[in-house]
Design an enzyme around this catalytic site. Structure first.
Site, PDB file in Angstrom:
ATOM      1  N   LYS A 194       0.863  -1.190   0.000  1.00 53.94           N
ATOM      2  CA  LYS A 194       0.000   0.000   0.000  1.00 53.94           C
ATOM      3  C   LYS A 194       0.889   1.226   0.000  1.00 53.94           C
ATOM      4  CE  LYS A 194      -3.447   2.373   2.802  1.00 53.94           C
ATOM      5  NZ  LYS A 194      -4.333   2.275   3.967  1.00 53.94           N
ATOM      6  N   LYS A 247      -2.381  -1.939  -3.672  1.00 55.33           N
ATOM      7  CA  LYS A 247      -3.226  -0.747  -3.699  1.00 55.33           C
ATOM      8  C   LYS A 247      -2.371   0.494  -3.840  1.00 55.33           C
ATOM      9  CE  LYS A 247      -5.883   1.727  -0.312  1.00 55.33           C
ATOM     10  NZ  LYS A 247      -5.930   2.039   1.047  1.00 55.33           N
TER      11      LYS A 247
HETATM   12  C1  PBG Z   1      -7.393   3.269   5.869  1.00 51.77           C
HETATM   13  C2  PBG Z   1      -7.669   3.084   4.423  1.00 51.77           C
HETATM   14  C3  PBG Z   1      -7.527   4.014   3.386  1.00 51.77           C
HETATM   15  C4  PBG Z   1      -7.992   3.394   2.245  1.00 51.77           C
HETATM   16  C5  PBG Z   1      -8.355   2.088   2.589  1.00 51.77           C
HETATM   17  N1  PBG Z   1      -8.134   1.930   3.947  1.00 51.77           N
HETATM   18  C6  PBG Z   1      -7.086   5.418   3.419  1.00 51.77           C
HETATM   19  C7  PBG Z   1      -5.700   5.785   3.721  1.00 51.77           C
HETATM   20  O1  PBG Z   1      -4.833   4.945   3.924  1.00 51.77           O
HETATM   21  O2  PBG Z   1      -5.464   6.992   3.789  1.00 51.77           O
HETATM   22  C8  PBG Z   1      -8.100   4.024   0.886  1.00 51.77           C
HETATM   23  C9  PBG Z   1      -9.204   3.495   0.034  1.00 51.77           C
HETATM   24  C10 PBG Z   1      -9.578   4.386  -1.107  1.00 51.77           C
HETATM   25  O3  PBG Z   1      -8.971   5.440  -1.357  1.00 51.77           O
HETATM   26  O4  PBG Z   1     -10.516   3.996  -1.806  1.00 51.77           O
HETATM   27  N2  PBG Z   1      -6.044   3.323   6.184  1.00 51.77           N
HETATM   28 ZN    ZN Z   2      -5.529   4.127   8.191  1.00 53.64          ZN
END
Ligand code: PBG
Ligand code: ZN
Length: 323
Positions: A194, A247
């Site tokens: 991520k 992701k």
């Molecule tokens: C929580 C989380 C996020 C997303 C999924 N879980 C946001 C982030 O990390 O800031 C993003 C999902 C999306 O943008 O559709 N940590």
């Molecule tokens: Zn988070």
């Protein structure tokens, strides 16, 4: 011999042959629909930055899940927005918390698989994904809280726990907690690769989870780094993740492909909020044909090697591909 002898156009001459030779197909069974549930709402509300997407009240999610199930979608991924936030993110592991309620509500209406996002950024007053100690997110303290959250999700009935906070050791900590409490059969889908992306903006607006100061670069991966992503995937694989997630999906097709070729577990890809909103905006500006663009993006993510696609377009995709 006349050139060319190989004519690939032979296999492109009509719709039948092109259809017969299509290598990658989208099937609703492999789509996961992300859903927001907000403790402050009495009824659903359209998200300003994500036209066509809604945030729901806990009482509504069961019905939505049944509809998704009818469309052939097997799983939802739940995100909660609590009424109250605090430094410890305590609403994230409350039995009466918004996600826990939503999980029970869905479970009583439908047999769809419930994946629950496990993070603290929606629940902490500073919007960080972990517990802050002397100015920075403390990894190991955060793991203790993650374990409590995992247990509360499992108790509520979540089938798949999806830790997204990018703390080191989070998969192992959660696996140990689940196993130690009789939830050995619940799966972990790790947000493994991520990156610290600007494409989560619309999500943070919806979940009111933007960090109040600073950013998430201290724990999310530098998007410039392929090898570091492979290392993250390897650690989560070794810690026992059942499904590895990459992701944002569209920006990381190389990483999806790398994950697929190196790890023999299901690979999930998350087509994130900013990727959704970008296509929406371009379509309403007349730049893209919405349906064609979404089909091309989703197909490309599967072609790169994803087994599962988590996407806000899931409902529409499910309808289009079964038509
Ligand atoms: C929580 C989380 C996020 C997303 C999924 N879980 C946001 C982030 O990390 O800031 C993003 C999902 C999306 O943008 O559709 N940590
Ligand atoms: Zn988070």
């Amino acid at each position: 011999m006349a050139f060319p002898t190989t004519r690939l156009r032979r296999l492109r001459t009509n719709e039948k042959i092109r259809d017969m030779l299509t290598e990658t197909r989208i099937h609703p069974s492999r789509l996961v629909y992300p859903m927001f549930v907000d403790e402050r709402l009495n009824g659903k509300k359209e998200l300003e930055l994500m036209p066509g997407q809604f945030t729901y009240a806990a009482g509504e999610v069961g019905e939505v899940a049944s509809l998704l199930e009818e469309k052939g979608i097997n799983a939802v991924l739940l995100f909660g927005v609590p009424r109250k936030k605090d430094a410890g993110g305590t609403q994230a592991f409350s039995r009466q918390g918004i996600v826990q309620k939503a999980i029970r509500e869905i479970r009583s209406h439908s047999s769809i698989l419930i994946a629950s996002d496990l993070c603290l950024c929606e629940y902490t007053s500073n919007g960080q994904c972990g517990i802050v100690k002397s100015g920075s997110v403390d990894n190991d303290t955060t793991l203790e809280t993650y374990s409590k959250i995992a247990l509360s999700h499992a108790e509520a009935g979540a089938d798949i726990i999806a830790p997204s906070g990018m703390m080191d050791g989070q998969v192992a900590a959660i696996r140990r907690t689940l196993d130690g409490n009789g939830y050995g059969e619940r799966a972990v889908m790790a947000y493994a690769s991520k990156s610290a992306s600007s494409f989560y903006g619309p999500f943070r607006e919806a979940a009111e989870s933007a960090p109040s100061d600073g950013d998430r670069k201290g724990y999310q991966i530098n998007y410039a780094n392929f090898r570091e992503s492979m290392h993250e995937l390897k650690l989560d694989f070794d810690e026992g993740a059942d499904i590895l997630m990459v992701k944002p999906a569209l920006l990381n097709l190389d990483i999806i492909h790398g994950a697929r070729s190196r790890f023999d577990v299901p690979i999930a890809a998350f087509n994130v909020s900013g990727e959704y909103s970008m296509v929406r905006a371009a379509s309403s500006a007349g730049i893209l044909d919405y349906k064609q663009a979404v089909l091309e993006i989703a197909t490309s993510i599967f072609r790169a090697g994803a087994d599962l696609l988590i996407t806000y377009h899931a409902q529409e995709l499910a309808e289009w591909v079964l038509q």
